[in-house]
Design an enzyme around this catalytic site. Structure first.
Site, PDB file in Angstrom:
ATOM      1  N   TYR A  22       3.056  10.020  -0.629  1.00 25.06           N
ATOM      2  CA  TYR A  22       4.163   9.445   0.145  1.00 25.06           C
ATOM      3  C   TYR A  22       5.505   9.681  -0.543  1.00 25.06           C
ATOM      4  CZ  TYR A  22       0.461   6.634   2.434  1.00 25.06           C
ATOM      5  OH  TYR A  22      -0.669   6.206   3.078  1.00 25.06           O
TER       6      TYR A  22
ATOM      7  N   ASP B  90       0.833  -1.193   0.000  1.00 30.07           N
ATOM      8  CA  ASP B  90       0.000   0.000   0.000  1.00 30.07           C
ATOM      9  C   ASP B  90       0.872   1.248   0.000  1.00 30.07           C
ATOM     10  OD1 ASP B  90      -2.974   1.098   0.924  1.00 30.07           O
ATOM     11  OD2 ASP B  90      -1.326   2.272   1.768  1.00 30.07           O
TER      12      ASP B  90
ATOM     13  N   LYS C  65      -2.870   5.825  -4.111  1.00 29.42           N
ATOM     14  CA  LYS C  65      -3.940   6.767  -3.784  1.00 29.42           C
ATOM     15  C   LYS C  65      -3.707   8.105  -4.478  1.00 29.42           C
ATOM     16  CE  LYS C  65      -3.682   4.741   0.838  1.00 29.42           C
ATOM     17  NZ  LYS C  65      -2.240   4.467   0.865  1.00 29.42           N
TER      18      LYS C  65
ATOM     19  N   HIS D 205      -7.658   9.616  -1.614  1.00 31.25           N
ATOM     20  CA  HIS D 205      -6.948   9.602  -0.335  1.00 31.25           C
ATOM     21  C   HIS D 205      -7.762  10.243   0.797  1.00 31.25           C
ATOM     22  CE1 HIS D 205      -2.535   9.310   1.191  1.00 31.25           C
ATOM     23  NE2 HIS D 205      -3.387   9.089   2.173  1.00 31.25           N
TER      24      HIS D 205
END
Length: 276
Positions: A52, A47, A77, A110
């Site tokens: 990120y 994931d 996401k 998200h």
């Protein structure tokens, strides 16, 4: 593969591993090694997310692994700044390029960002991505019941997953109920809460001592026995291995009830109405 991880069938018939590996806050230059370690330990679900900044490292580890693509389950996401129909399509292309993949298994919005009120337009783009086969399933993250209801009421594709902060101190029972009512799988991020303070509490430590398990294993098992998907995160190889060793013990009904009793609205992340 050291463990055979059970799966859950999503509402479109796709099988998703009940346990995955999260890479939130892992720097891109450390992600390749962390994901490689997780894959070697037996994880097959990874994931990540655009925000990120480690989709590229994730993709490199997947390529390094030599594991067949159909044995992997990859989630990413869409970040808030890219919401909207056209910008979503462009952002998805960018994520695929960084991951080095021709499709993902699950694509999530998200955050609902309700002040922007763009998630319905965003969802239309998600449905187009899904129809193209470049995402095998689509879902949402951090959606409260009212956000989920609006997506469902639009009459198109029902989200397959809603990934939310969920741990013994924040059990999100209203969200779990709304998800269940629509056949949406609940996936827990921060399943151990952040910082580990929760893991030193009774009754978790007492159950762990009795079973000869770590407190983290007890909490992850609590999630699994209640039907959720979990994505613990670690960059420590011993913890990565420990967090997957969950399928050779069980908690009793009393154990589950005792952990349920730790609920106290102990949110560690932001509230979904405050993120834009």
């Amino acid at each position: 593969m050291t463990q055979q991880i059970p799966t859950v069938t999503l509402n479109n018939g796709i099988e998703m591993p009940r346990l995955g590996f999260g890479v939130f806050q892992v720097p891109d230059d450390e992600t390749r090694a962390a994901v490689s370690t997780a894959l070697e330990a037996g994880y097959r679900s990874i994931d990540t997310a655009a925000v990120y900044g480690n989709e590229r490292g994730t993709g490199q580890a997947l390529a390094d692994s030599g594991i067949a693509r159909d044995e992997l389950f990859v989630t990413t996401k869409l970040w808030n700044s890219e919401q909207g129909y056209d910008s979503t399509l462009a952002a998805f292309d960018a994520s695929l390029e960084k991951l080095g993949l021709d499709h993902v298994d699950l694509y999530l919005i998200h955050w609902p960002t309700p002040a922007k009120d763009t998630y319905l337009d965003t969802w239309r783009a998600f449905e187009e991505i899904y129809a193209s086969g470049r995402a095998r399933a689509i879902g949402v993250s951090n959606f409260l019941p009212e956000h989920l209801e609006r997506v469902v009421a639009a009459g198109g594709t029902v989200p397959a997953v809603n990934q939310v902060e969920l741990h013994p101190a924040l059990q999100q029972r209203d969200i779990q109920a709304a998800n269940a009512a629509h056949g949406v799988v609940t996936e827990a991020w921060s399943p151990l809460a952040q910082g580990g303070a929760l893991l030193s509490e009774e009754p978790i430590t007492a159950i762990a001592d009795r079973l000869g398990r770590s407190p983290a294993q007890v909490v992850l098992r609590w999630h699994l026995q209640q039907g959720r998907v979990v994505i613990p995160k670690s960059v420590t190889p011993s913890r990565i291995a420990e967090n997957i060793a969950l399928f050779d013990f069980e908690l009793t009904g009393d154990d589950l009830a005792a952990i349920d009793g730790l609920e106290r609205d102990g949110r560690v992340g932001p509230h979904p109405t405050e993120v834009n």
